[in-house]
Design a protein around this motif. Structure first.
Motif: not given
Lengths: 292, 119
Positions: A160, A162, A228-230, A232-235, A244
């Motif tokens: 991920p 992070w 990091l707030e926005e 993600t692996l999905d986003s 990615h």
């Protein structure tokens, strides 16, 4: 201990070498502006006077393969041959080789394993354009020893975001704890929004200019928290199916430090993808003599 | 369905100039040879220590035999591997970026989320 003299984050556009060396009718109209930006970017590394380069990139299914896929891998070899047949074929990239700094590789592997990063290693690694492109743009003499570090941004399941930031922080700390008097630049390359092999590829801009604008802003301000707030692996699927690779930029934000603004920020809107270039000088900007 | 085996085909062909040309000119023959000789070969191991269980489905075999990159995308083959190999085979027949743009346009009917590429 060693000094981190520069932290550099860049896109790795494989077409730069061909565009910058083309002449006459073969030279694309954007080449001169691109070269001018690269030469200014190169000056930031030159001014930092590095002795060693830690090079973070991602193997594009050249040597690392699905029957034995590491998430994070450190090269530890005396020499690295560079570029592959299909990179010569598609991008015209030249073959060359780089010396390895094995003592720093050994230090990073040991320190990483002792601190919770189960780093894989390779004693015979042929590096690809994720590492050779920044050599071509930033240090075309290819005269400094390197430590290559590969991340998996390519073959899911991926670590991920992070975790990339954490590894960047750890790389910075590991270099700074290396018992050496050498000056080390940490250089990493990734992507902004990018689509490869999908319907949004090779458009007039990157597939998601709004993501690119926000990404450049996060990186330039060192806004690790906001990013990091926005992200993600999905986003990361939304801006483009190869986005990615942005996680290697997040790794470099971790290496640069939370909330630390970049000393050099530049970008270039090209067809297909946006280029972006960032340099941090942890000890102050050597171009101006300012001390941080 | 084996995304892994599709990717293994694309990976092993793309990195070998001879296989790229054979796949361009004789896709049916190359796919037949590859499935018989390479599909179960553990890369870096001797032939006697090959795997015993890998085979294409009929639809996978058809997509590879017909150079159907749209079907490969739909099956979740890794888009980077497909694109790289297909550029190697077909860019030469087109003007600058013409093939890459047509390749994308052939996928224009697709929307997010794209097929899962996890293996």
């Amino acid at each position: 201990m060693a000094t981190v003299c520069a932290v550099i984050a860049s896109t790795h556009h494989p077409f730069y070498y061909r565009a910058s060396t083309a002449v006459g009718d073969d030279r694309p109209p954007f080449a001169d502006a691109w070269v001018e930006k690269i030469e200014r970017f190169r000056e930031t590394l030159t001014a930092a006077r590095p002795d060693v380069l830690v090079m973070v990139g991602s193997d594009h299914f050249h040597q690392l393969w699905l029957d034995n896929m590491p998430q994070f891998l450190v090269g530890k070899a005396p020499t690295y041959d560079a570029n592959w047949y299909n990179e010569e074929r598609e991008f015209g990239l030249p073959r060359f080789h780089l010396a390895g700094e094995e003592q720093l590789s050994e230090h990073i592997l040991r320190q990483g394993l002792d601190s919770g990063f189960d780093l894989a290693f390779s004693n015979e690694l042929r590096i690809d354009h994720s590492i050779t492109c920044p050599i071509i743009t930033l240090r075309p003499e290819a005269d400094l020893p390197i430590v290559p570090i590969y991340t998996n941004i390519f073959a899911p399941p991926l670590p991920p975001p992070w975790r990339f930031v954490e590894l960047g922080r750890q790389i910075r700390a590991m270099v700074e704890s290396w018992p050496s008097q050498q000056r080390v630049a940490i250089i990493g390359t990734g992507h902004l929004s990018l689509e490869l092999g999908g319907p949004r590829q090779f458009g007039p801009h990157g597939p998601d200019p709004e993501f690119d604008r926000r990404a450049v802003d996060w990186i330039a301000r060192g806004d690790v928290t906001g990013c990091l707030e926005e992200v993600t692996l999905d986003s990361l699927h939304l801006p483009g199916n190869a986005t990615h690779g942005f996680m290697d930029f997040m790794l470099m934000m971790g290496a640069a430090g939370d909330g630390v603004p970049a000393d050099h920020v530049d970008s270039l809107d090209l067809f297909h993808t946006m280029e972006a270039y960032f340099t941090w000088f942890p000890g102050g900007d050597p171009r101006t003599g300012a001390v941080r | 369905m084996s995304k892994y085996l599709l990717n293994k085909f694309l990976f092993t062909v793309d990195r070998d100039p001879e296989l790229v040309e054979r796949y361009r000119t004789d896709p049916v023959g190359l796919v037949e040879w590859w499935e018989a000789e390479m599909a179960n070969r553990i890369l870096g191991s001797i032939s006697e220590e090959r795997s015993t269980w890998l085979a294409f489905t009929d639809e996978e075999r058809r997509a590879l035999r017909t150079h159907d990159h749209v079907a490969l995308f739909g099956m979740g083959a890794h888009p980077f591997l497909t694109l790289t190999l297909f550029i190697a085979m077909f860019e030469r027949d087109h003007g600058p970026l013409e093939y890459q743009k047509a390749y994308g346009a052939a996928l224009a009917h697709l929307s997010l989320p794209y097929p899962d590429i996890a293996t």
